[in-house]
Motif scaffolding. Sequence first.
Motif, short mmCIF file in Angstrom:
data_model
loop_
_atom_site.label_atom_id
_atom_site.label_comp_id
_atom_site.label_asym_id
_atom_site.label_seq_id
_atom_site.Cartn_x
_atom_site.Cartn_y
_atom_site.Cartn_z
N TRP A 1 26.92 42.14 43.44
CA TRP A 1 27.85 42.60 42.39
C TRP A 1 28.70 41.43 41.88
CZ3 TRP A 1 28.42 45.85 38.79
CH2 TRP A 1 29.69 46.12 38.23
N MET A 2 29.15 40.57 42.78
CA MET A 2 29.92 39.41 42.33
C MET A 2 29.05 38.49 41.47
SD MET A 2 32.54 38.45 45.46
CE MET A 2 31.40 38.62 46.84
N ASP A 3 27.79 38.32 41.86
CA ASP A 3 26.89 37.50 41.04
C ASP A 3 26.69 38.08 39.65
OD1 ASP A 3 26.50 35.58 42.96
OD2 ASP A 3 24.47 36.22 43.52
N PRO B 1 28.11 43.99 47.72
CA PRO B 1 29.22 43.23 47.14
C PRO B 1 28.82 41.83 46.67
CG PRO B 1 29.51 43.49 49.52
CD PRO B 1 28.40 44.40 49.11
N PHE B 2 27.91 41.17 47.38
CA PHE B 2 27.54 39.82 46.97
C PHE B 2 26.76 39.82 45.66
CE2 PHE B 2 27.82 39.43 51.70
CZ PHE B 2 28.96 38.64 51.73
N PRO C 1 30.73 33.66 42.03
CA PRO C 1 31.69 33.30 43.08
C PRO C 1 32.95 32.63 42.57
CG PRO C 1 29.45 32.76 43.77
CD PRO C 1 29.37 33.16 42.34
N TYR D 1 35.45 35.15 41.12
CA TYR D 1 36.05 36.02 42.14
C TYR D 1 36.99 35.25 43.05
CZ TYR D 1 33.69 40.33 40.98
OH TYR D 1 33.30 41.49 40.34
N THR E 1 28.77 39.90 37.93
CA THR E 1 29.98 40.10 37.13
C THR E 1 30.90 38.89 37.15
OG1 THR E 1 30.98 41.22 39.05
CG2 THR E 1 29.96 42.61 37.36
#
Length: 321
Positions: free
Chosen positions: A235-237, A232-233, A242, A245, A239
């Motif tokens: 993936w956030m980077d 998940p971390f 931080p 999100y 797309t």
Amino acid sequence: MAQRTIGIAGLGLLGRGIAACLLGHGFRVIAFTRQESTHAEARKYIERAIEDLIQRAGFPASLAQEWHERFVPVRSCEPLGQCEFLIESVVEDLAAKHAFYDEIESLLAPEVPIASNTSALPITRLQQGRKHPQRFLGMHWAEPAHATRFMEIIRGEQTSDAAFEAAVSLARSIGKEPSLVLKDVPAFIVNRLGYAMYREAMNLLELGVADVETIDRSCRNALGLWATMCGPFRWMDLTGGPALYAKAMAGVLPTLSNATEIRGPLKALVDADARGIANGRGFYTYDEQEARRWEELFREHAWTVRALLNKYFPLEPPKTP
């Protein structure tokens, strides 16, 4: 290097997969369960798993015959005293595990690690009342155990560095990519994340937002795209980062379920003894052919994922002791 002997207690679905994984990598395995019928089922499973390793993972064809010489099925605990490392995979029940430890602990030398293949029980609770609590740790496997790279290794409050490092070394020697869980919390990493997702999936179903098939489809087509490549971390980077999100989550977090009890559709299924493909009743219904099809699809997918991980994220070779 001298052949090492690993003990396995419990030959359910994961226990027999663990045995196959260890046998495939050259270990001698002493496998304990009291039921002769379970031994027979385990042997059939291991036979198929070894064939998998030969056909899909390039293991030598000679393995199909020679693993039998290193597999020692037993129906009493005493032979486990020969082991250099013991993996306990009995039923997921605290009392049952402690009863087994009462029986086995005096048979093993004090320095022999005992790793529990538990998916959720706190390791610190398993250490309580033990003669040598420092040798106990968690070793959480995933099915199909001979194919996946997954493993969580969990420290209890009293786990020694020596026991922990022995488990890490063993994991790497059998082709795992261990996640080192340094703080003992119920369900560790992957199941805590999973349970949070399952709870929200049930919430969406209970609210009437969508039906089971639609919720599953959304997860498959979105999470399925990235979850085998990154967590998940990352993936956030990839797309938005931080900041993006955090802004999106601020309005959503207060609306998510914070239920602390099993309720609604899940409770109704539990009360109806729904056990998924095991008895054909779950969120979906299955006849024997459909259950087998999904099992085969899952195993095929596991090998596809393994191949992709090996291609893009090759494992470091294990260090020679």
